[in-house]
Design a protein around this motif. Structure first.
Motif, PDB file in Angstrom:
ATOM      1  N   UNK A  66       3.219  -5.649  -3.301  1.00 34.98           N
ATOM      2  CA  UNK A  66       2.339  -4.960  -2.274  1.00 34.98           C
ATOM      3  C   UNK A  66       1.618  -4.178  -2.933  1.00 34.98           C
ATOM      4  N   UNK A  67       0.239  -3.888  -2.616  1.00 40.17           N
ATOM      5  CA  UNK A  67      -0.737  -3.259  -3.164  1.00 40.17           C
ATOM      6  C   UNK A  67      -1.825  -2.735  -2.136  1.00 40.17           C
ATOM      7  N   UNK A  68      -2.283  -1.577  -2.421  1.00 40.88           N
ATOM      8  CA  UNK A  68      -3.612  -1.063  -1.474  1.00 40.88           C
ATOM      9  C   UNK A  68      -4.592  -1.961  -1.506  1.00 40.88           C
ATOM     10  N   UNK A  69      -4.772  -2.547  -2.848  1.00 40.62           N
ATOM     11  CA  UNK A  69      -6.119  -3.264  -2.793  1.00 40.62           C
ATOM     12  C   UNK A  69      -6.014  -4.616  -2.040  1.00 40.62           C
ATOM     13  N   UNK A  70      -6.815  -5.040  -1.250  1.00 47.44           N
ATOM     14  CA  UNK A  70      -6.822  -6.148  -0.433  1.00 47.44           C
ATOM     15  C   UNK A  70      -7.223  -7.487  -1.316  1.00 47.44           C
ATOM     16  N   UNK A  95       1.882 -12.044  -1.259  1.00 47.91           N
ATOM     17  CA  UNK A  95       1.383 -10.575  -1.496  1.00 47.91           C
ATOM     18  C   UNK A  95       1.024  -9.909   0.014  1.00 47.91           C
ATOM     19  N   UNK A  96       1.125  -8.530  -0.012  1.00 49.50           N
ATOM     20  CA  UNK A  96       0.954  -7.896   1.347  1.00 49.50           C
ATOM     21  C   UNK A  96       0.143  -6.481   0.958  1.00 49.50           C
ATOM     22  N   UNK A  97      -0.496  -6.090   2.004  1.00 46.88           N
ATOM     23  CA  UNK A  97      -1.010  -4.948   2.125  1.00 46.88           C
ATOM     24  C   UNK A  97      -0.192  -3.871   3.141  1.00 46.88           C
ATOM     25  N   UNK A  98       0.649  -4.487   3.838  1.00 43.57           N
ATOM     26  CA  UNK A  98       1.421  -3.538   4.858  1.00 43.57           C
ATOM     27  C   UNK A  98       2.992  -3.912   4.684  1.00 43.57           C
ATOM     28  N   UNK A  99       3.519  -2.840   5.039  1.00 46.13           N
ATOM     29  CA  UNK A  99       4.983  -2.684   4.542  1.00 46.13           C
ATOM     30  C   UNK A  99       5.957  -3.455   5.484  1.00 46.13           C
ATOM     31  N   UNK A 100       5.428  -3.922   6.650  1.00 46.99           N
ATOM     32  CA  UNK A 100       6.199  -4.668   7.479  1.00 46.99           C
ATOM     33  C   UNK A 100       6.699  -6.060   6.616  1.00 46.99           C
ATOM     34  N   UNK A 101       5.977  -6.530   5.686  1.00 45.71           N
ATOM     35  CA  UNK A 101       6.384  -7.626   4.999  1.00 45.71           C
ATOM     36  C   UNK A 101       7.290  -7.275   4.243  1.00 45.71           C
ATOM     37  N   UNK A 143       8.250   6.683   0.479  1.00 43.58           N
ATOM     38  CA  UNK A 143       8.550   6.957   1.905  1.00 43.58           C
ATOM     39  C   UNK A 143       8.385   5.930   2.761  1.00 43.58           C
ATOM     40  N   UNK A 144       7.435   5.215   2.642  1.00 40.98           N
ATOM     41  CA  UNK A 144       6.954   3.964   3.454  1.00 40.98           C
ATOM     42  C   UNK A 144       8.123   2.878   3.090  1.00 40.98           C
ATOM     43  N   UNK A 145       8.625   2.665   1.997  1.00 43.08           N
ATOM     44  CA  UNK A 145       9.388   1.408   1.614  1.00 43.08           C
ATOM     45  C   UNK A 145      10.705   1.778   2.070  1.00 43.08           C
ATOM     46  N   UNK A 146      11.043   2.967   2.061  1.00 47.06           N
ATOM     47  CA  UNK A 146      12.216   3.398   2.549  1.00 47.06           C
ATOM     48  C   UNK A 146      12.440   3.187   4.147  1.00 47.06           C
ATOM     49  N   UNK A 147      11.347   3.398   4.917  1.00 44.66           N
ATOM     50  CA  UNK A 147      11.599   3.080   6.274  1.00 44.66           C
ATOM     51  C   UNK A 147      11.929   1.896   6.651  1.00 44.66           C
ATOM     52  N   UNK A 148      11.328   0.956   5.827  1.00 42.20           N
ATOM     53  CA  UNK A 148      11.235  -0.495   6.206  1.00 42.20           C
ATOM     54  C   UNK A 148      12.536  -1.252   5.268  1.00 42.20           C
TER      55      UNK A 148
END
Ligand code: APR
Length: 311
Positions: free
Chosen positions: A33-37, A62-68, A105-110
Motif C-alpha cells: 500500500x502507498x499513497x502514490x497512485x 498493490x492498493x491505495x486504500x486500506x480496505x484491501x 491508525x488506519x491499518x489497525x482499524x482494518x
C-alpha cells in the motif's frame, strides 16, 4: 495452517524489497500500500508476475486504500521519508511522525489482530508513535533496528577475519542511532570470543563503523538510505512472528520494568512469536555498558517527548 496475509505500507525502496523477499519466501499473500497512485499496483503486479518463475504461491497486490489490507496477520510499516546526506535519523521526526501515525491508525482499524513491525525512522520514536495511534497491546508492536545493526557488525567482522558471516554472533542494545550500544563481550565467532581474532583497537574501529553504518550507505547513495539489509532484517522478524518460531532477536521492544525502564520502546534481545514480543531477555551489563545503555535510553526518551508534541 491457513495462508497468512501481510500488508506492507510504503512501496518505496524498503517496502518493495520487503514485499520481494516475503513473496520469494512464500510468507503469505501480500498487499503493498502507498499513497502514490499506480506505484504499489505496478510493483505489486511485477512481483506477482515473478512468482510463476520463482515457483511460489504468494499473491501480491498493490492498493491505495486500506480496505484491501483488512484482516492482515502482520503489517510492516515502511512509509515515510528517508535520509539524505548530512541528515540524521532524528531529522526525519516531524515528517515521519505524521505519516507513521496516520498509517498505523488506519491499518489497525482494518487489521485489529495484526502484529505491527515498524521500519520507518527515527525508529524507536516511530514504534512509540504506532503504539500511541493504535492503542494496541505494546507487545504487538515491534521495531526493526537491532538485526540490521548486528548484521552490519557481523559483515564487517567477516570482512576482517575471512570467516563466514553465518558463524558470527553479535548483540547490540539501545536506540537505533549514534547512541546504540554494540556489546562486543557478547560477540562470538563459532562460539569463540571475538577478541581471540581481533585486537581491541581494531574492534573499536569496527564498532564505530557499525554505529555509522546507515550514514555510510546514505553518503554513497546520495539520494536515499539503505534498503536491502533493512528489508531482510524486517523479514527475519516477520518469519519468526508468522511461523511462530520463537527466535531470540535484537529488536525495539516495549520495556515494562526490564532493564529498570518502563514505558519506552528500545533495542533489547526479545523472543518473537505469534503473539509478537513474547519475552524480553535481560543480559548482565558491566557498569560501563549499563551507563551507555542508560544514555541511549535517555536519547530515545528525549525524542519521544518531541513525538508527544505532535500526537
Ligand atoms: N501512506 C502510505 N505511503 C506513504 C505515505 C502515507 N501517508 N507517505 C509516504 N509514503 C510512501 C511514499 O510514497 C514512498 O513510496 O512511503 C514510501 C517511502 O519510500 P522511499 O522514499 O523509497 O523510502 P525508503 O528508502 O523505502 O525508506 C522508508 O524506512 O528505513 C526507513 O529511514 C527510512 O523512514 C524511511 C523508511
Amino acid at each position: 495452517m491457513s495462508k497468512k496475509k501481510l500488508t506492507v505500507i510504503g512501496s518505496g525502496n524498503v517496502g518493495a524489497s520487503v514485499a520481494a523477499y516475503a513473496s520469494a519466501q512464500e510468507l503469505g499473500d501480500i498487499v503493498l500500500l502507498d499513497i502514490l497512485e499506480g506505484v504499489p499496483q505496478g510493483k505489486g503486479l511485477d512481483l506477482y508476475e515473478a512468482t510463476p518463475v520463482l515457483g511460489v504461491d504468494s499473491r501480491v497486490i498493490g492498493a491505495n486504500d486500506y480496505e484491501a489490507t483488512s484482516g492482515s496477520d502482520l503489517v510492516i510499516i515502511t512509509a515515510g521519508i528517508a535520509r539524505k546526506p548530512g541528515m540524521s535519523r532524528d531529522d526525519l521526526l516531524s515528517t515521519n511522525v505524521k505519516i507513521v501515525g496516520e498509517v498505523a491508525e488506519k491499518s489497525s482499524k482494518y487489521s485489529p489482530n495484526a502484529i505491527i513491525i515498524v521500519v520507518s525512522n527515527p525508529l524507536d520514536a516511530m514504534v512509540y508513535t504506532a503504539w500511541k495511534k493504535t492503542g494496541f497491546d505494546p507487545r504487538k508492536i515491534i521495531g526493526m533496528a537491532g538485526i540490521l545493526d548486528t548484521a552490519r557488525f557481523r559483515t564487517f567482522i567477516a570482512q576482517e577475519t575471512g570467516i563466514s558471516v553465518e558463524d558470527i554472533q553479535a548483540l547490540v542494545l539501545g536506540g537505533h542511532g549514534d547512541t546504540m550500544v554494540p556489546l562486543t563481550r557478547y560477540c562470538f565467532i563459532g562460539g569463540v570470543p571475538v577478541d581471540r581474532f581481533i585486537s581491541s583497537e581494531r574492534l573499536d574501529q569496527i564498532v564505530q563503523r557499525t554505529r555509522q553504518g546507515g550514514a555510510e550507505i546514505v553518503s554513497l547513495l546520495k539520494t536515499g538510505s539503505a534498503y536491502y539489509a533493512p528489508a531482510a532484517s524486517a523479514i527475519q522478524m516477520a518469519r519468526s512472528v508468522l511461523l511462530d518460531k520463537k527466535r531470540l532477536l535484537p529488536v525495539a521492544a516495549y520495556l515494562d520494568g526490564e532493564y529498570g525502564q518502563k514505558g519506552v520502546f528500545v533495542g533489547v534481545p526479545a523472543v518473537l512469536g505469534e503473539a509478537g514480543v513474547e519475552k524480553v531477555v535481560e543480559v548482565e551489563l558491566t557498569q560501563l555498558e549499563a551507563k551507555a545503555f542508560g544514555e541511549s535510553v535517555k536519547a530515545v526518551k528525549d525524542l519521544v517527548k518531541e513525538v508527544d508534541k505532535f500526537l
